[in-house]
Each structure stands twice: as C-alpha cells, then as structure tokens.
Write a protein that holds these residues in place. Structure first.
Motif, short mmCIF file in Angstrom:
data_model
loop_
_atom_site.label_atom_id
_atom_site.label_comp_id
_atom_site.label_asym_id
_atom_site.label_seq_id
_atom_site.Cartn_x
_atom_site.Cartn_y
_atom_site.Cartn_z
N LEU A 59 -39.47 110.37 -63.10
CA LEU A 59 -38.60 109.95 -64.19
C LEU A 59 -37.32 109.55 -63.58
CD1 LEU A 59 -39.31 112.49 -66.92
CD2 LEU A 59 -39.91 110.08 -67.00
N PRO A 60 -36.63 108.42 -64.18
CA PRO A 60 -35.29 108.14 -63.61
C PRO A 60 -34.37 109.22 -63.93
CG PRO A 60 -36.24 106.49 -65.54
CD PRO A 60 -36.90 107.56 -65.46
N GLY A 61 -33.67 109.50 -62.82
CA GLY A 61 -32.91 110.73 -62.46
C GLY A 61 -33.35 111.62 -61.72
N GLN A 62 -34.64 111.81 -61.43
CA GLN A 62 -35.09 112.64 -60.50
C GLN A 62 -34.92 112.63 -58.94
OE1 GLN A 62 -39.26 112.94 -62.25
NE2 GLN A 62 -38.72 114.99 -62.38
N TRP A 63 -35.09 113.56 -58.25
CA TRP A 63 -34.77 113.67 -56.79
C TRP A 63 -36.08 114.09 -56.00
CZ3 TRP A 63 -36.26 118.46 -56.23
CH2 TRP A 63 -36.02 119.64 -56.98
N LEU A 64 -35.90 114.07 -54.76
CA LEU A 64 -36.98 114.31 -53.72
C LEU A 64 -36.70 115.20 -52.88
CD1 LEU A 64 -38.03 110.55 -52.63
CD2 LEU A 64 -39.08 111.75 -54.50
N HIS A 67 -39.15 115.91 -46.66
CA HIS A 67 -39.54 116.52 -45.23
C HIS A 67 -39.75 115.44 -44.29
CE1 HIS A 67 -41.19 120.40 -47.04
NE2 HIS A 67 -41.36 119.56 -48.25
N VAL A 68 -38.70 115.51 -43.17
CA VAL A 68 -38.68 114.85 -42.07
C VAL A 68 -39.31 115.48 -40.61
CG1 VAL A 68 -36.68 113.57 -42.85
CG2 VAL A 68 -36.31 115.57 -41.26
N PRO A 69 -39.81 114.84 -39.76
CA PRO A 69 -40.50 115.47 -38.60
C PRO A 69 -39.59 116.42 -38.11
CG PRO A 69 -40.72 113.13 -38.72
CD PRO A 69 -39.78 113.25 -39.81
N GLY A 70 -40.17 117.57 -37.73
CA GLY A 70 -39.38 118.45 -36.69
C GLY A 70 -38.53 119.23 -37.51
N ILE A 71 -38.15 119.28 -38.84
CA ILE A 71 -37.20 120.03 -39.73
C ILE A 71 -38.31 120.74 -40.39
CG2 ILE A 71 -35.14 120.03 -41.19
CD1 ILE A 71 -34.36 117.98 -39.20
N HIS A 72 -38.23 121.99 -40.51
CA HIS A 72 -39.02 122.86 -41.41
C HIS A 72 -38.50 122.83 -42.79
CE1 HIS A 72 -41.04 126.24 -42.94
NE2 HIS A 72 -40.02 126.87 -43.47
N LYS A 73 -37.19 122.80 -43.13
CA LYS A 73 -36.90 122.78 -44.73
C LYS A 73 -36.70 121.44 -45.08
CE LYS A 73 -34.04 126.97 -45.26
NZ LYS A 73 -32.69 127.14 -45.47
N ALA A 74 -37.09 121.27 -46.23
CA ALA A 74 -36.76 119.71 -46.84
C ALA A 74 -35.38 119.60 -47.16
CB ALA A 74 -37.67 119.45 -48.13
N GLY A 75 -34.98 118.26 -47.15
CA GLY A 75 -33.75 117.99 -47.59
C GLY A 75 -33.95 117.53 -49.02
N GLY A 76 -32.68 117.40 -49.86
CA GLY A 76 -32.90 116.89 -51.13
C GLY A 76 -31.97 115.75 -51.29
N PHE A 77 -32.83 114.62 -51.83
CA PHE A 77 -31.90 113.38 -51.99
C PHE A 77 -32.55 112.73 -53.32
CE2 PHE A 77 -32.19 114.11 -47.54
CZ PHE A 77 -30.84 114.26 -47.38
N THR A 78 -31.61 112.04 -54.14
CA THR A 78 -31.96 111.42 -55.42
C THR A 78 -32.64 109.94 -55.22
OG1 THR A 78 -30.03 113.01 -56.19
CG2 THR A 78 -31.00 111.09 -57.72
N PHE A 129 -32.75 116.49 -64.60
CA PHE A 129 -31.56 115.56 -65.08
C PHE A 129 -32.21 114.20 -65.21
CE2 PHE A 129 -27.70 113.11 -63.78
CZ PHE A 129 -26.95 113.31 -64.95
N VAL A 130 -32.90 113.85 -66.29
CA VAL A 130 -33.86 112.55 -66.44
C VAL A 130 -33.72 111.94 -67.61
CG1 VAL A 130 -35.64 113.64 -65.34
CG2 VAL A 130 -35.51 114.14 -67.51
N TRP A 131 -33.88 110.52 -67.62
CA TRP A 131 -33.95 109.89 -68.76
C TRP A 131 -35.67 109.79 -69.08
CZ3 TRP A 131 -30.87 107.80 -72.38
CH2 TRP A 131 -31.41 106.83 -73.14
N PRO A 154 -28.21 109.27 -59.29
CA PRO A 154 -29.40 109.46 -60.35
C PRO A 154 -28.90 108.35 -61.66
CG PRO A 154 -28.08 111.16 -60.46
CD PRO A 154 -27.68 110.64 -59.06
N LEU A 155 -27.76 108.26 -61.88
CA LEU A 155 -27.55 107.25 -62.89
C LEU A 155 -27.84 105.73 -62.67
CD1 LEU A 155 -24.18 108.93 -63.70
CD2 LEU A 155 -26.31 109.73 -64.40
N MET A 156 -27.96 105.74 -61.35
CA MET A 156 -28.24 104.09 -61.17
C MET A 156 -29.76 103.74 -61.33
SD MET A 156 -26.57 101.71 -59.77
CE MET A 156 -27.52 100.25 -60.45
#
Ligand code: FAD
Length: 299
Positions: A59-64, A67-78, A129-131, A154-156
């Motif tokens: 849904l518009p407003g969500q994040w991901l 998981h990038v190679p070699g790094i255990h914990k995921a990053g969070g980006f919208t 945080f979605v539309w 997210p607003l974009m």
C-alpha cells in the motif's frame, strides 16, 4: 571503576517490532541507482519472478525490510513509488536512501553503483502508515500532508497514487494540501537538489484545483529574514517558496474550517521535534478526530 557505555540506537527491526509486516520475503534485483544530491540516492528494485510465488504487493506509504548481502539485520527504507509502477512494463519499486555510514544496510547501498548494480536483495513489506486512511474515502473532504526532509518518502508514494487516481477518474472528490519543509542549499537553491520537488510540482499540476502545494525552505547556519518569500523555477513553473519553518498557524489553516474538519485526514512524516509537535497540535485541533491524524517515525 565505572565503565562508560555507549548507548546504541535501536535498529529498524527493533523500532518497527510492533508494526504489521508481510510474511513473505521476496527476491529483487537492484536495477538502477540515481543520485539526487550529495546525500540522497534513488534506487530501483525489480522483482525476480518465480513461478508459484506470491507477487509483491504493498500500500502507498509502506516500507521494506531490506536484506543486503553479508549483513545479518535488515535495513528499513520506505517505498517512494506508487504500486502501479510495480506492474508491467515498469516493474519496479523505488527507495530514496540517505547516506549514513553508521547504518550498515545504508552504507552497503552507498558503495559505488558499479559494484552493487545487479545484486540480488531480499525484501519484506511492512508498516501501517498507509493510504487509504481509516476514514471512508466518501467521507473525506480534505487531506493534509506535512513532510519534513526525507519524511517526504512515504508521502511521495501516496500523492503520486492520488494523482493517478485523479487521472483515471477525472476527480478525487476531496482537497489535497501539501506542506513540505526541507533544508535550503547554499549558495542558491537548485530545485533538482531538493528531493522529489520536480515530481511534486508535476503531481500538483495533475491535481489541478483539487490540490495545493507549499514549499518551506529552512536555512542551516545562514541567517535569513524569517518572512522571506522567493520564487523558484521548477520544471518551467514558477513556485512560491517561503524561507521559514512551518508555523502552527500554517497547520491550523491547512486543516480547514473547524465545521468541516470531521472530513479532514492528516498525514505527518518529518524530523523528530517537528513530527511530535505537529501530531500533538493536529490531534487537539478543534473539530479534528484524532484517529484521522496519522504519523510515521524513523527514530
Ligand atoms: C519505518 C522506517 C522507515 C525508514 N525509511 C527510510 C527511508 O526511506 N530512507 C532513509 O534513508 N532512511 C529511512 N529510515 C531510516 C533508516 O532505517 C536508518 O535509520 C537510517 O539509515 C539512519 O541510520 P543512522 O545512521 O541514524 O543509524 P541507525 O539506524 O540509528 O543505527 C545506529 C546503529 O545501530 C546499529 N544498526 C542499525 N541498523 C542496523 C542493521 N540493520 N544491522 C546492524 N546494525 C544496525 C548500528 O550499529 C548503527 O551504528 C527509515 C526508518 C524507519 C524506522
């Protein structure tokens, strides 16, 4: 002897532990990287199609979780693109990521583009945080968006979705007001350096008389006349710019007349102090139902 402990800030996964997230981890390929300015890059991720696997939906407003190679914990980006761009022929999700040497996934994505383009990443969709908002669309009379800095992300996705909806239906049926505040650039502003400014001008052009966009530029060290108003040429259009921060009075005006505020929905995503202050003001503004004030925090 007392030992000094350095307090680590929580990771994206810790910050969003209470948020809803999809159960599927999807495979995507990093297909494009575009610099916006010295501290922000745009990334396009294209799904790797696998027969029998659930397609990516969001849904518009969500994040991901990324998981990038070699790094255990995921990053969070919208996700900054609308869901329609994930369909053929475009087939991609877009992220706007700020340079951050401290955050391992962001640092990985800020390596030289040649060394990471084509890499496979894993993503999971999440966030609330979605539309569309909780209020039924037929009851909405006004939507107010307030974005500060990278809080535009997210607003974009949401406003682009609304512009597409307007194009398809000819009418939204409610008014959209957008207040965007970001750092000014020295010595003169280059509109293309301001994240998504050109895109926003096109979106509000498409929304016509159902939309209104206002830009507020705040200076870093430079002392400025608080009331300075300038015009900026953006994609051939003259845009009025206010060189000051967004005041409470701007927020209250933008929420609409008190007697019409039952139909007002407000989305706020900005920098720390600003978000908390505006969320409090909006929730307690006369006539506003506080369930219609939505906000997202990145810290
Ligand atoms: C819901 C949400 C959406 C976001 N959307 C965006 C966006 O669209 N664009 C954007 O640029 N940023 C976004 N962020 C912010 C992003 O996730 C990082 O917080 C950002 O890159 C800033 O990082 P930082 O330098 O402040 O370090 P922090 O993220 O505050 O990390 C501080 C320390 O924690 C540790 N740490 C943090 N994350 C990890 C990890 N994954 N693995 C290992 N150690 C870790 C590291 O030791 C690091 O030094 C979002 C955050 C949230 C919660």
């Amino acid at each position: 002897m007392a030992t000094k402990t350095v307090k680590q800030s929580p990771s994206h996964l810790e910050r969003t532990t209470a948020e809803p997230r999809d159960d599927t981890l999807h495979r995507v390929k990093l297909t494009h990287i575009d610099p916006v300015n010295p501290t922000i890059r745009l990334f396009q991720l294209s799904p790797i199609l696998e027969p029998g696997r659930k397609p990516i939906t969001f849904l518009p407003g969500q994040w991901l979780d990324v998981h990038v190679p070699g790094i255990h914990k995921a990053g969070g980006f919208t996700i900054t693109s609308p869901p329609s761009l994930l369909q053929p022929p475009t087939n991609y999700l877009e992220l706007a990521i700020q340079k951050s040497p401290l955050n391992p996934p962001a640092a990985w994505l800020w390596q030289s583009p040649e060394s990471i383009l084509g890499t496979e990443l894993r993503i999971r969709v999440g966030g609330s945080f979605v539309w569309p908002p909780p209020l039924k669309e037929s009851e909405i009379t006004r939507v107010l968006f307030i974005a500060g800095g990278v809080g535009i992300n997210p607003l974009m996705s949401i406003v682009t979705t609304l512009a597409i909806q307007k194009k398809e239906k000819g009418k939204l049926g409610f008014h959209v007001k957008f207040l965007y505040t970001t750092r000014d650039f020295e010595p003169d502003v280059s509109p293309s350096d301001i994240l998504f400014l050109e895109r926003l001008v096109c979106v509000f052009d498409a929304l016509g008389d159902e939309g209104q966009f206002e830009l507020f530029l705040t200076s870093g060290q430079r002392e400025r006349d608080e009331t300075e108003i300038a015009t900026l040429s953006v994609t051939g259009k003259q845009l009025k710019v206010q060189r000051r921060r967004i005041y409470d009075t701007d927020l209250l005006d933008a929420l609409g007349p008190v007697e019409e505020r039952a139909g007002t929905v407000c989305y706020i995503c900005g920098v720390p102090m600003m978000t908390d202050e505006f969320v409090e003001k909006a929730k307690h503004a006369m006539g506003i139902d506080e369930r219609n004030v939505l906000s997202e925090k990145w810290w």
